[in-house]
Each structure stands twice: as structure tokens, then as C-alpha cells.
Motif scaffolding. Structure first.
Motif, PDB file in Angstrom:
ATOM      1  N   GLY A  79       2.831  -6.490   3.915  1.00  0.00           N
ATOM      2  CA  GLY A  79       2.222  -5.358   4.593  1.00  0.00           C
ATOM      3  C   GLY A  79       0.713  -5.296   4.480  1.00  0.00           C
ATOM      4  O   GLY A  79       0.030  -6.319   4.439  1.00  0.00           O
ATOM      5  N   ILE A  80       0.188  -4.097   4.413  1.00  0.00           N
ATOM      6  CA  ILE A  80      -1.251  -3.846   4.398  1.00  0.00           C
ATOM      7  C   ILE A  80      -1.649  -3.246   3.061  1.00  0.00           C
ATOM      8  O   ILE A  80      -0.976  -2.352   2.538  1.00  0.00           O
ATOM      9  N   HIS A  81      -2.766  -3.741   2.506  1.00  0.00           N
ATOM     10  CA  HIS A  81      -3.230  -3.276   1.199  1.00  0.00           C
ATOM     11  C   HIS A  81      -4.697  -2.867   1.289  1.00  0.00           C
ATOM     12  O   HIS A  81      -5.499  -3.506   1.974  1.00  0.00           O
ATOM     13  N   ILE A  82      -5.034  -1.816   0.588  1.00  0.00           N
ATOM     14  CA  ILE A  82      -6.415  -1.374   0.448  1.00  0.00           C
ATOM     15  C   ILE A  82      -6.875  -1.707  -0.973  1.00  0.00           C
ATOM     16  O   ILE A  82      -6.170  -1.421  -1.940  1.00  0.00           O
ATOM     17  N   TRP A  83      -8.058  -2.309  -1.076  1.00  0.00           N
ATOM     18  CA  TRP A  83      -8.566  -2.791  -2.354  1.00  0.00           C
ATOM     19  C   TRP A  83      -9.883  -2.116  -2.709  1.00  0.00           C
ATOM     20  O   TRP A  83     -10.714  -1.867  -1.829  1.00  0.00           O
ATOM     21  N   ASP A  84     -10.065  -1.848  -3.983  1.00  0.00           N
ATOM     22  CA  ASP A  84     -11.347  -1.423  -4.532  1.00  0.00           C
ATOM     23  C   ASP A  84     -11.886  -2.596  -5.340  1.00  0.00           C
ATOM     24  O   ASP A  84     -11.289  -2.995  -6.349  1.00  0.00           O
ATOM     25  N   LEU A  85     -12.986  -3.197  -4.897  1.00  0.00           N
ATOM     26  CA  LEU A  85     -13.499  -4.409  -5.529  1.00  0.00           C
ATOM     27  C   LEU A  85     -13.979  -4.183  -6.955  1.00  0.00           C
ATOM     28  O   LEU A  85     -14.216  -5.145  -7.687  1.00  0.00           O
ATOM     29  N   ARG A  86     -14.125  -2.936  -7.361  1.00  0.00           N
ATOM     30  CA  ARG A  86     -14.461  -2.652  -8.749  1.00  0.00           C
ATOM     31  C   ARG A  86     -13.242  -2.788  -9.661  1.00  0.00           C
ATOM     32  O   ARG A  86     -13.382  -2.907 -10.872  1.00  0.00           O
ATOM     33  N   LYS A  87     -12.032  -2.767  -9.044  1.00  0.00           N
ATOM     34  CA  LYS A  87     -10.779  -2.933  -9.785  1.00  0.00           C
ATOM     35  C   LYS A  87      -9.885  -3.870  -8.973  1.00  0.00           C
ATOM     36  O   LYS A  87      -8.878  -3.447  -8.380  1.00  0.00           O
ATOM     37  N   PRO A  88     -10.239  -5.157  -8.915  1.00  0.00           N
ATOM     38  CA  PRO A  88      -9.612  -6.057  -7.943  1.00  0.00           C
ATOM     39  C   PRO A  88      -8.260  -6.646  -8.341  1.00  0.00           C
ATOM     40  O   PRO A  88      -7.680  -7.403  -7.566  1.00  0.00           O
ATOM     41  N   LYS A  89      -7.738  -6.310  -9.500  1.00  0.00           N
ATOM     42  CA  LYS A  89      -6.496  -6.951  -9.941  1.00  0.00           C
ATOM     43  C   LYS A  89      -5.282  -6.498  -9.136  1.00  0.00           C
ATOM     44  O   LYS A  89      -4.354  -7.278  -8.893  1.00  0.00           O
ATOM     45  N   VAL A  90      -5.256  -5.229  -8.719  1.00  0.00           N
ATOM     46  CA  VAL A  90      -4.133  -4.709  -7.929  1.00  0.00           C
ATOM     47  C   VAL A  90      -4.694  -3.841  -6.809  1.00  0.00           C
ATOM     48  O   VAL A  90      -5.784  -3.253  -6.935  1.00  0.00           O
ATOM     49  N   PRO A  91      -3.962  -3.706  -5.686  1.00  0.00           N
ATOM     50  CA  PRO A  91      -4.432  -2.840  -4.594  1.00  0.00           C
ATOM     51  C   PRO A  91      -4.479  -1.379  -5.030  1.00  0.00           C
ATOM     52  O   PRO A  91      -3.673  -0.930  -5.842  1.00  0.00           O
ATOM     53  N   SER A  92      -5.417  -0.639  -4.473  1.00  0.00           N
ATOM     54  CA  SER A  92      -5.467   0.795  -4.752  1.00  0.00           C
ATOM     55  C   SER A  92      -4.421   1.550  -3.938  1.00  0.00           C
ATOM     56  O   SER A  92      -3.935   2.600  -4.353  1.00  0.00           O
ATOM     57  N   LYS A  93      -4.054   1.006  -2.757  1.00  0.00           N
ATOM     58  CA  LYS A  93      -2.981   1.587  -1.939  1.00  0.00           C
ATOM     59  C   LYS A  93      -2.284   0.457  -1.192  1.00  0.00           C
ATOM     60  O   LYS A  93      -2.911  -0.546  -0.847  1.00  0.00           O
ATOM     61  N   SER A  94      -0.984   0.645  -0.919  1.00  0.00           N
ATOM     62  CA  SER A  94      -0.210  -0.351  -0.184  1.00  0.00           C
ATOM     63  C   SER A  94       0.665   0.344   0.852  1.00  0.00           C
ATOM     64  O   SER A  94       1.146   1.455   0.632  1.00  0.00           O
TER      65      SER A  94
END
Length: 266
Positions: free
Chosen positions: A232-247
Motif C-alpha cells: 500500500g501507501i506509507h507516509i514517512w518522517d525522515l527524522r524517524k526513518p526506521k518505520v512509516p509514520s502512517k500506513s
């Protein structure tokens, strides 16, 4: 073209996979669309929204050689755009200019400013410098990322620097960070790879599952979205790149797509 209860429609003669908003046209809402026909002569449509906001009409229609696989309007000149094209066997890329008299019924031919040809790899996309007038752009093929110097008056483009994706990986697309113009993200099979274009060196990477597309949030720093074939689609915060912030797993049709857009804008 007519308005309908669900929106406004515009018809193309052939199928298409490319559309780009014309950001440099600050007086109108305009788009460029490119067709994808292997046997017929392909077309670039300059489409404009009427002042009433109820109709899309063709402001210019231009012939284009070969299938158009990627099309992006220049951010600082509404008459300039790039295409990636294919004849069914090989791929190429070029920078084009729309003639000044494009409002005529029989539109003049597009002017090819220059080609963006390299010796290796299947070219996938062109990235323009995100904002303002600048002579830099990037081409991405399956094997390499190239930084170009574009000289429109002289109708030339030269490779300034490049870097390889590595022997075991293939690049498929990318996006240029509008908040940090030294950073470019490229989709690379099962991860996102970032480059610093000042040195053309790799920086961080993010593991993704069969990522096929990436884009940055237009207003917020550090935020980007990926589309992945299986997850699907994931939103990422590059300050915390290990896991998506929303999916979002099942949102590719109906109202779900607007949910992603709304979530990114929050």
C-alpha cells in the motif's frame, strides 16, 4: 469538454500514462498530457481549465515521436517540458519547447531543445530543480543517477556528475526534495536511496517493500510518501526513518486516495 456530477472530463485520442501540472503558468490552471501509442503518432496536449472552472479545453496539440513514458513541465518556463520516450525497444529523453503561437488551430511542431542521452541503462524519469529558475536537472535510469547542466539558449545539456545504484539494484523513479534541494530520493526495488547532489554521494536509505513511487510533502519538511506494490501507501518522517509514520493498505480506489492526501496535509 463537459463537466459531470463527479468532475470535469477531457478526452484523448490514444491512451496515456503521463500528466503534469504547468507550475510556471501562474495565470491559468494548465496541464500537459502525453499519449502512449506504439503504432500511431503520439501527441502532447496542452490542457487548460476555463475561467469559470467548468470546462477543460485544448490550448495546443503537438505531435511527439514515440511513446511517452514520463512527462514533466519545467517549473520556471511554461513553454518547456521534458519527456522520456520509447519506440518499443529503446528509451530516450529530451527537453522540448512549445512554439509561441500554440493557440492556433493547427499548432506548430514542438522544438527539441536537446537530448539527455547516456551510454547505459533504461532511462526512467527526469527531475527538474524543484523551484525557481535553475540550470540543473536530474535523469534517472535503471543503473545510474545523472546531474545535468541545462543551457536553454545554447540548446545543450552536459552531465556534471553521476553515481551508480550498484550492481545488484535497479532504479525506477525518484523525487527532488523541495525543502532541501541538495537531497534527492530514488526508488530502488526494495528500498529508497537518498543522494546529496552536491557531492553525488549516497546518504541514507529506507527499507521498503517493492516501492514503485515516491513524492515529498509540498509544505512540510522531512515528510514524504511512498507507494508500494504489495503493502500500500506509507507516509514517512525522515527524522524517524526506521518505520512509516502512517500506513494505508487498501485505499487505491474510491474515497481512500483522498484520505492519504488529507493525512499528508495534516
Amino acid at each position: 469538454m463537459q463537466a459531470a456530477s463527479s468532475g470535469i472530463g477531457y478526452g484523448l485520442k490514444y491512451q496515456a500514462r503521463c500528466i503534469s501540472d504547468v507550475k510556471a503558468d501562474t495565470d491559468h490552471t494548465s496541464f500537459l498530457a502525453g499519449t502512449l501509442s506504439l503504432k500511431e503518432e503520439n501527441e502532447v496536449h496542452l490542457i487548460r481549465l476555463s475561467s469559470s472552472g467548468t470546462e477543460l479545453f485544448c490550448e495546443g496539440l503537438f505531435s511527439h515521436p514515440n511513446e511517452i513514458w514520463d512527462l514533466v513541465s519545467c517549473p520556471f518556463d511554461q513553454r518547456i517540458f521534458s519527456t522520456v520516450y520509447s519506440n518499443g525497444e529503446t528509451y530516450g529523453a529530451a527537453i522540448w519547447q512549445i512554439p509561441e503561437l500554440y493557440g492556433e488551430l493547427n499548432s506548430p511542431q514542438l522544438e527539441r531543445i536537446t537530448s539527455l542521452d547516456t551510454d547505459s541503462g533504461k532511462i526512467k524519469c527526469i527531475l527538474w530543480w524543484p523551484s525557481g529558475r535553475h540550470d540543473k536537472l536530474i535523469s534517472i535510469n535503471e543503473e545510474n543517477l545523472y546531474l545535468w547542466n541545462l543551457d536553454v539558449p545554447k540548446k545543450t545539456a552536459q552531465v556534471q556528475s553521476q553515481d551508480s545504484a550498484g550492481m545488484l539494484h535497479k532504479l525506477s523513479g525518484g523525487a527532488w526534495d523541495p525543502h532541501d534541494v541538495s537531497s534527492v530520493a530514488a526508488t530502488c526495488e526494495s528500498y529508497l536511496q537518498f543522494w546529496d547532489v552536491r557531492t553525488m554521494k549516497k546518504t541514507i536509505s529506507i527499507e521498503c517493500s517493492h516501492v514503485c513511487s515516491v513524492d515529498y510533502h509540498p509544505q512540510k519538511k522531512h515528510i514524504l510518501v511512498t507507494a508500494e506494490h504489495e503493502s500500500g501507501i506509507h507516509i514517512w518522517d525522515l527524522r524517524k526513518p526506521k518505520v512509516p509514520s502512517k500506513s494505508f493498505q487498501d485505499i487505491l480506489i474510491g474515497h481512500g486516495l483522498s484520505s492519504v492526501t488529507q493525512s499528508m496535509m495534516e
